[in-house]
Motif scaffolding. Structure first.
Motif, PDB file in Angstrom:
ATOM      1  N   GLY B  53       0.788  -1.222   0.000  1.00 32.97           N
ATOM      2  CA  GLY B  53       0.000   0.000   0.000  1.00 32.97           C
ATOM      3  C   GLY B  53       0.818   1.267   0.000  1.00 32.97           C
ATOM      4  N   GLU B  54       2.057   1.194  -0.470  1.00 32.32           N
ATOM      5  CA  GLU B  54       2.834   2.416  -0.620  1.00 32.32           C
ATOM      6  C   GLU B  54       2.917   2.766  -2.106  1.00 32.32           C
ATOM      7  N   ILE B  55       3.041   4.039  -2.390  1.00 30.60           N
ATOM      8  CA  ILE B  55       3.387   4.427  -3.756  1.00 30.60           C
ATOM      9  C   ILE B  55       4.794   4.978  -3.685  1.00 30.60           C
ATOM     10  N   LEU B  56       5.720   4.210  -4.195  1.00 32.95           N
ATOM     11  CA  LEU B  56       7.116   4.619  -4.096  1.00 32.95           C
ATOM     12  C   LEU B  56       7.521   5.308  -5.390  1.00 32.95           C
ATOM     13  N   GLY B  57       7.939   6.537  -5.271  1.00 31.21           N
ATOM     14  CA  GLY B  57       8.453   7.259  -6.430  1.00 31.21           C
ATOM     15  C   GLY B  57       9.945   6.998  -6.543  1.00 31.21           C
ATOM     16  N   ILE B  58      10.419   6.776  -7.759  1.00 36.05           N
ATOM     17  CA  ILE B  58      11.844   6.549  -7.959  1.00 36.05           C
ATOM     18  C   ILE B  58      12.340   7.614  -8.922  1.00 36.05           C
ATOM     19  N   VAL B  59      13.268   8.430  -8.457  1.00 34.95           N
ATOM     20  CA  VAL B  59      13.820   9.452  -9.344  1.00 34.95           C
ATOM     21  C   VAL B  59      15.316   9.227  -9.498  1.00 34.95           C
ATOM     22  N   ASP B 192      -6.374   5.118  -6.608  1.00 37.28           N
ATOM     23  CA  ASP B 192      -7.428   4.136  -6.336  1.00 37.28           C
ATOM     24  C   ASP B 192      -6.828   2.799  -5.952  1.00 37.28           C
ATOM     25  N   LEU B 193      -5.881   2.369  -6.765  1.00 43.03           N
ATOM     26  CA  LEU B 193      -5.258   1.065  -6.551  1.00 43.03           C
ATOM     27  C   LEU B 193      -4.599   1.017  -5.193  1.00 43.03           C
ATOM     28  N   PHE B 194      -3.917   2.110  -4.877  1.00 42.79           N
ATOM     29  CA  PHE B 194      -3.154   2.071  -3.646  1.00 42.79           C
ATOM     30  C   PHE B 194      -4.076   2.137  -2.436  1.00 42.79           C
ATOM     31  N   LYS B 195      -5.240   2.752  -2.631  1.00 45.88           N
ATOM     32  CA  LYS B 195      -6.211   2.734  -1.546  1.00 45.88           C
ATOM     33  C   LYS B 195      -6.714   1.315  -1.303  1.00 45.88           C
ATOM     34  N   SER B 196      -6.734   0.514  -2.371  1.00 43.15           N
ATOM     35  CA  SER B 196      -7.179  -0.865  -2.189  1.00 43.15           C
ATOM     36  C   SER B 196      -6.016  -1.765  -1.795  1.00 43.15           C
ATOM     37  N   GLY B 197      -4.886  -1.171  -1.428  1.00 46.75           N
ATOM     38  CA  GLY B 197      -3.798  -1.967  -0.881  1.00 46.75           C
ATOM     39  C   GLY B 197      -2.736  -2.383  -1.863  1.00 46.75           C
ATOM     40  N   CYS B 198      -2.816  -1.859  -3.077  1.00 41.37           N
ATOM     41  CA  CYS B 198      -1.824  -2.225  -4.086  1.00 41.37           C
ATOM     42  C   CYS B 198      -0.569  -1.380  -3.891  1.00 41.37           C
ATOM     43  N   THR B 199       0.573  -2.007  -4.091  1.00 39.86           N
ATOM     44  CA  THR B 199       1.831  -1.285  -3.981  1.00 39.86           C
ATOM     45  C   THR B 199       2.212  -0.795  -5.369  1.00 39.86           C
ATOM     46  N   VAL B 200       2.629   0.439  -5.462  1.00 42.63           N
ATOM     47  CA  VAL B 200       2.972   0.981  -6.780  1.00 42.63           C
ATOM     48  C   VAL B 200       4.422   1.445  -6.778  1.00 42.63           C
ATOM     49  N   SER B 269       4.541   7.317   5.935  1.00 43.79           N
ATOM     50  CA  SER B 269       3.194   7.886   5.957  1.00 43.79           C
ATOM     51  C   SER B 269       2.381   7.175   4.900  1.00 43.79           C
ATOM     52  N   SER B 270       2.055   5.950   5.198  1.00 43.96           N
ATOM     53  CA  SER B 270       1.527   5.110   4.136  1.00 43.96           C
ATOM     54  C   SER B 270       0.103   5.438   3.753  1.00 43.96           C
ATOM     55  N   LEU B 271      -0.612   6.119   4.621  1.00 44.49           N
ATOM     56  CA  LEU B 271      -2.000   6.346   4.257  1.00 44.49           C
ATOM     57  C   LEU B 271      -2.282   7.755   3.790  1.00 44.49           C
ATOM     58  N   GLN B 272      -1.310   8.596   3.850  1.00 44.15           N
ATOM     59  CA  GLN B 272      -1.530   9.963   3.399  1.00 44.15           C
ATOM     60  C   GLN B 272      -0.521  10.304   2.319  1.00 44.15           C
ATOM     61  N   PRO B 273      -0.853  10.043   1.096  1.00 43.99           N
ATOM     62  CA  PRO B 273       0.154  10.175   0.057  1.00 43.99           C
ATOM     63  C   PRO B 273       0.630  11.605  -0.150  1.00 43.99           C
ATOM     64  N   VAL B 274      -0.292  12.529  -0.247  1.00 48.21           N
ATOM     65  CA  VAL B 274       0.103  13.862  -0.673  1.00 48.21           C
ATOM     66  C   VAL B 274       0.527  14.735   0.487  1.00 48.21           C
ATOM     67  N   THR B 275      -0.157  14.548   1.592  1.00 46.92           N
ATOM     68  CA  THR B 275       0.026  15.515   2.655  1.00 46.92           C
ATOM     69  C   THR B 275       0.885  14.968   3.772  1.00 46.92           C
ATOM     70  N   SER B 276       1.896  14.240   3.426  1.00 46.26           N
ATOM     71  CA  SER B 276       2.718  13.640   4.470  1.00 46.26           C
ATOM     72  C   SER B 276       3.160  14.721   5.450  1.00 46.26           C
ATOM     73  N   SER B 277       2.637  14.608   6.649  1.00 48.39           N
ATOM     74  CA  SER B 277       2.841  15.680   7.610  1.00 48.39           C
ATOM     75  C   SER B 277       4.211  15.595   8.263  1.00 48.39           C
ATOM     76  N   THR B 278       4.906  14.496   8.017  1.00 48.14           N
ATOM     77  CA  THR B 278       6.221  14.350   8.629  1.00 48.14           C
ATOM     78  C   THR B 278       7.297  15.026   7.799  1.00 48.14           C
ATOM     79  N   ASP B 279       6.853  15.730   6.776  1.00 50.15           N
ATOM     80  CA  ASP B 279       7.769  16.487   5.942  1.00 50.15           C
ATOM     81  C   ASP B 279       8.690  17.351   6.785  1.00 50.15           C
ATOM     82  N   SER B 280       9.934  17.045   6.784  1.00 50.61           N
ATOM     83  CA  SER B 280      10.797  17.920   7.555  1.00 50.61           C
ATOM     84  C   SER B 280      11.569  18.791   6.585  1.00 50.61           C
ATOM     85  N   PRO B 281      11.167  20.030   6.446  1.00 55.92           N
ATOM     86  CA  PRO B 281      11.862  20.877   5.494  1.00 55.92           C
ATOM     87  C   PRO B 281      13.307  21.046   5.931  1.00 55.92           C
TER      88      PRO B 281
END
Lengths: 270, 472
Positions: B53-59, B192-200, B269-281
């Motif tokens: 259930g994570e969406i891992l971005g790879i850059v 949608d997929l990741f909400k249903s538990g799919c890892t991306v 922050s696996s359940l909050q994709p966009v607003t990860s509040s642990t963002d430490s600037p």
């Protein structure tokens, strides 16, 4: 023990992929004749013309005797050429089967071993039709089909197993050493003359026959003729049968091992 | 065990490079022969753990090992050492049209692809309509794949990959050929997929889409994961690495790797994709050792938007074109913060100065200055004329130097923007361009938390907005 588990797993894979095998076979068969006007007719035209040419060369050109070992030359030739044609086209086909499905490699972890099965099955469709025609021609020449005719099923199966094992070896190694594919083509050319297809094994002195019988395809061709022309059943040739299955099993196991070892590297060479 | 989707332990992968195909054969046939290949390490000692259930971005840059990583996950290639655990059915979209037969039409490819993945024909027939609907390629669905455009291939491939309910979805940079509308749809589908538990697993060169949809990101460089953390944190540092001066790259890289080690364990922050509040600037400028000295007083205080514009040395306008019909030089063009630090990576809502000087080698009169802000694709977004229309600058003497200072509020949304500067003459009532620099300078707008309520990532302007909702 490990071998038994592997065999069980392989049968499971075949069962789980039965839809895929069916679909692959169907597409393989279709793609051979798709985009041609004559379609499936080519599947018959090709071996028939080949047989005709050989027949003309030998009967008219080389004036060879009208029968071999008491069997009229026409059906003698047909009964040898049809299994040989199946063997040679399928062998060269399975050798290239990974290459021709290379687009599947990028799809991830698929059971590529089933590609070979599908290719053999799709070639079997035409082959079985040809074998049935062959039975009728033999009948027309006075060889009434009987219980021995059903041995053909056994020989078809035996040849398919041999092809599967050889195909695993040639298709996987030829990806790394492209020369293997050429070697297969050359062997097929030689094989046609070294196997008793247009000549009968009885023309070879008895003490040298064992050399010819080392070739497992020889067993198949003789078997086809026995089945069609009321020869002895296969358990009469007990030594040959044991030898054939020994060789075939070695090829099959070696093929499975080689294929499995090399499969992880397919992605890098394709 | 159960909630881990993919685990990499000390995974390395090298490709054998041969000088000629002959060498490959010699090495293969000669059991005790000498080594004839060079080893190219695509991945070095990768350790990575991705939960379900994570969406891992790879850059990472081209050739940094991203695709190899994805290929290992989808078992197309095998690692040379290390352990890989993959839990779940993988649906991979590694290349355009991968896994598809160019001779089959769209429908045949969908059915065949699904059946090869182990679905029955009936099952695929049931899903067929969804897939065709998602792909939206119209009548082309009945044409052979080889006639497709790259966008159509991406559409079909993605539609198939997501509609066979995968447990792990691997998407390489193939969506970039899709149009924006389709991309949006894909991102929505991934969520949608990741909400249903799919890892991306999502590889992208677009920092904004990584920030937008991923729950975590990793930066791969030269086969190593050098940074891991929240998407914003990672993409921001990726920019500094990508555009950093070549001779400082190594230094920068080491700093990032140290940063990665020191970083306290982040709770994924696996359940909050966009607003990860642990963002430490973190203070990025401190990473850029050699840029101008600046006060590092901006320590993170809670959730307010504190950011510091930076200067990316390699990020320069490559399309700069100079036009001249009079002897005038425009020199020293730069953007700086109000404190005077030269920058080219800005943040929305802040004020900046545009400074430049004009050297007049001839005497001129009745002239005006024009400044045009453009999007990356050249759309004119805004312009400033000095003096205002109807007036012109007084007569300018030969060999005089004019210093221009334009203060502006940066109301742009994340992206790259260009600036044109021109000097126009109105002598005799006729407009004539005396000197102009097109794409004189380029600047980047960073993403920022304060942009959370912006709905489109392809827009240009930041509206000064406030929204209130009342119910009766």
């Amino acid at each position: 023990m490990k071998l038994l588990i592997d065999i069980k797993n392989f049968i499971l894979i075949i069962y789980n992929h039965r839809h895929a095998i069916y679909e692959l076979t169907k597409r393989d068969f279709e793609s051979q004749y798709k985009s041609t006007y004559l379609g499936m007719i080519w599947g018959f035209l090709h071996p028939v013309t080949y047989i005709m040419v050989v027949l003309l060369v030998f009967t008219i050109g080389l004036r060879s005797p009208a029968s071999r070992n008491g069997i009229p030359f026409v059906i003698f030739l047909i009964s040898g050429m049809i299994p040989w044609q199946f063997f040679s086209t399928t062998l060269s086909g399975v050798t290239r089967v990974i290459n021709s499905h290379s687009y599947l490699i990028k799809k991830g972890d698929l059971s590529l071993a089933i590609l070979h099965i599908a290719r053999i099955l799709s070639n079997l469709v035409t082959h079985i039709a040809l074998v049935i025609i062959c039975v009728f021609i033999a009948w027309a020449y006075g060889y009434i089909p009987g219980i021995q005719t059903f041995q053909l099923i056994y020989y078809i199966f035996a040849m398919s197993v041999l092809l599967l094992g050889s195909g695993w070896i040639t298709s996987s190694t030829s990806l790394f050493i492209e020369d293997i594919a050429n070697l297969v083509t050359v062997s097929i050319q030689f094989g046609f003359w070294l196997t008793p297809i247009i000549w009968d094994i009885t023309i070879v002195p008895t003490k040298y026959r064992w050399i010819l019988k080392l070739n497992p395809v020889c067993y198949i061709i003789i078997g086809y003729r026995d089945s069609l022309f009321n020869g002895p059943p296969f358990w009469v040739h007990i030594h040959e049968t044991l030898y054939f299955w020994g060789v075939t099993m070695i090829i099959l196991v070696a093929g499975a091992v080689i294929f499995r070892r090399l499969k992880p590297h397919f992605g890098e060479v394709i | 065990m159960s909630n881990i989707a993919v685990k990499f332990e000390n995974v390395s992968k090298y490709y054998k490079l041969y000088n000629s195909p002959k060498d490959r054969l010699k090495e293969a046939l000669h059991p005790f022969g000498k080594k004839r290949h060079r080893e190219f390490y695509a991945l070095k000692n990768i350790n990575l753990e991705v939960k379900k259930g994570e969406i891992l971005g790879i850059v990472g840059k081209n050739g940094s090992g991203k695709s190899t990583l994805l290929k290992i996950i989808s078992r197309v290639v095998q690692p040379n050492s290390g352990n890989v655990v993959v839990n779940g059915e993988v649906s991979a979209l590694l290349e355009l049209g991968s896994g598809m037969n160019p001779d089959y039409d769209g429908i045949q490819n969908i059915l065949f692809g699904g059946i090869m993945m182990g679905f029955s024909r009936d099952e695929m027939n049931r899903r067929l309509n969804d897939i065709i609907e998602f792909a939206e390629i119209g009548d082309f669905i009945r044409q052979p794949l080889k006639t497709y455009s790259s966008g159509m291939k991406a559409r079909l491939g993605f539609a198939l990959a997501v509609n066979i309910s995968p447990e792990i979805l691997v998407v390489d940079e193939v969506l970039s050929v899709g149009d924006d509308l389709f991309k949006r749809k894909c991102y929505a589908k991934m969520e949608d997929l990741f909400k249903s538990g799919c890892t991306v697993f999502f590889v992208s060169h677009s920092a904004s889409s990584v920030v937008e949809i991923c729950s975590r990101a990793v930066l791969i460089d030269e086969g190593e994961i050098i940074l891991e953390g929240s998407p914003k944190f990672v993409t921001m540092n990726y920019d500094t690495l990508l555009f950093g001066k070549p001779d400082e790259r190594e230094k920068l890289r080491r700093k990032l790797m140290n940063l990665n080690k020191q970083k306290p364990e982040e709770t994924p922050s696996s359940l909050q994709p966009v607003t990860s509040s642990t963002d430490s600037p973190i203070n990025v400028s401190s990473l850029l050792g050699s840029t101008e000295s600046n006060d590092n007083s901006n320590i993170n205080t809670n959730n307010t938007c504190i950011h510091e514009a930076q200067y990316l040395a390699e990020f320069k306008s490559k399309s700069k074109t100079i036009y001249k019909s009079a002897n005038i030089d425009i020199i020293d063009i730069r953007i700086s913060t109000l404190e005077g630090k030269i920058v080219n990576s800005l943040f929305p809502n802040d004020y900046y100065y545009l400074n430049y000087s004009i050297k007049f080698n001839d005497e001129l009169e009745e002239i005006a200055l024009a400044h045009v802000f453009k999007s990356e694709k050249g759309a004119v977004l805004s312009g400033v004329r000095y003096p205002p229309v109807g007036k012109n600058l007084p007569k300018i003497n030969k060999d005089s130097l004019l210093h221009v200072n334009l203060k502006f509020k940066c109301s742009f949304l994340p992206g790259n923007y260009y600036l044109d500067i021109g000097i126009i003459s109105f002598k005799g009532g006729e407009k004539q361009v005396l000197s102009a620099e097109y794409d004189a300078i380029v600047f980047k707008i960073q993403n920022c938390k304060c942009l959370k309520d912006i709905t489109s990532s392809w827009a240009y302007f930041l509206l000064d907005h406030e929204i209130n909702i009342k119910s009766n």
